[in-house]
Design a protein around this motif. Structure first.
Motif, PDB file in Angstrom:
ATOM      1  N   THR A  38       0.861  -1.159  -0.040  1.00  0.00           N
ATOM      2  CA  THR A  38      -0.055  -0.186  -0.132  1.00  0.00           C
ATOM      3  C   THR A  38       0.929   1.375   0.003  1.00  0.00           C
ATOM      4  OG1 THR A  38      -0.283  -0.338   2.449  1.00  0.00           O
ATOM      5  CG2 THR A  38      -1.995  -1.076   1.244  1.00  0.00           C
ATOM      6  N   LYS A 105      -5.293  -2.995 -13.863  1.00  0.00           N
ATOM      7  CA  LYS A 105      -5.132  -4.427 -13.293  1.00  0.00           C
ATOM      8  C   LYS A 105      -3.699  -4.763 -13.858  1.00  0.00           C
ATOM      9  CE  LYS A 105      -6.066  -8.540 -11.595  1.00  0.00           C
ATOM     10  NZ  LYS A 105      -5.235  -8.902 -10.525  1.00  0.00           N
ATOM     11  N   GLN A 150      -5.323  -2.455  -4.634  1.00  0.00           N
ATOM     12  CA  GLN A 150      -5.137  -3.837  -4.342  1.00  0.00           C
ATOM     13  C   GLN A 150      -3.547  -4.278  -4.483  1.00  0.00           C
ATOM     14  OE1 GLN A 150      -7.806  -6.991  -5.976  1.00  0.00           O
ATOM     15  NE2 GLN A 150      -6.072  -8.128  -6.627  1.00  0.00           N
ATOM     16  N   THR A 151      -3.226  -4.658  -3.293  1.00  0.00           N
ATOM     17  CA  THR A 151      -1.701  -5.152  -3.397  1.00  0.00           C
ATOM     18  C   THR A 151      -1.592  -6.718  -4.090  1.00  0.00           C
ATOM     19  OG1 THR A 151      -2.086  -6.330  -1.171  1.00  0.00           O
ATOM     20  CG2 THR A 151      -1.439  -4.191  -0.925  1.00  0.00           C
TER      21      THR A 151
END
Length: 185
Positions: A38, A105, A150-151
């Motif tokens: 993050t 993504k 999103q990690t």
């Protein structure tokens, strides 16, 4: 767009104007997936948390195509991926086409474009030539900072798949030009 190289660095102490300073700008390509967390890349040094890392600047991406512009200006450098301090060297990252808020993504992660990278003297240290700072400012080839939504792990070859587009927002290049104007560079 796809990742050409994942890059991390260790803390390095350098002499700068008769002072010892720590920097993490010396990043080098690694042949394993890296974990995008993050606020940073796991295992990567960020010495100046005031200006790098954190939620809005967790990951720095830079375009491989931009290397072609700078190489003739610095022909004696030992050119390696990660030269600009980027975590991700991306084949065709175009700051004039990516808007703040655009989301991608890539690998296991989801990244949101946030802000431009403003050069500082540490880029000059990495290049062993302070001219790079002004040369960098005089382009829109600033690279893109990403927020990690999103990690997850990413690796060379992973493609950026756009999942959200924000054409109503300024481009990263627009933000960079505004900052350059504000600084009077």
């Amino acid at each position: 767009m796809k990742i050409v190289s994942t890059n991390i660095g260790k803390r390095r102490e350098v002499d700068w104007k008769d002072k010892k300073i720590d920097t993490g700008i010396f990043k080098f390509s690694v042949d394993k997936p890296i974990f995008l967390d993050t606020e940073d890349v796991k295992g990567d040094e960020i010495s100046d948390r005031e200006n790098h890392g954190g939620i809005l600047q967790a990951i720095y991406g830079y375009s491989l195509k931009h290397y072609d512009f700078f190489k003739p200006l610095h022909p004696n450098l030992d050119w390696q991926l990660g030269m600009f301090g980027e975590n991700l060297t991306i084949d065709n990252l175009e700051e004039t086409k990516i808007h703040q808020g655009d989301t991608f993504k890539v690998g296991e992660a989801i990244l949101e474009a946030t802000v431009q990278r403003n050069p500082c003297y540490k880029l000059g240290i990495r290049f062993n030539d302070m001219k790079i700072v002004k040369q960098f400012w005089n382009t829109t080839m600033c690279g893109v900072y990403f927020k990690v939504i999103q990690t997850g792990f990413v690796k060379a070859g992973d493609e950026f798949i756009q999942i959200k587009s924000c054409p109503e927002n300024p481009t990263i290049a627009d933000l960079y030009v505004a900052k350059r104007t504000e600084k009077g560079v």
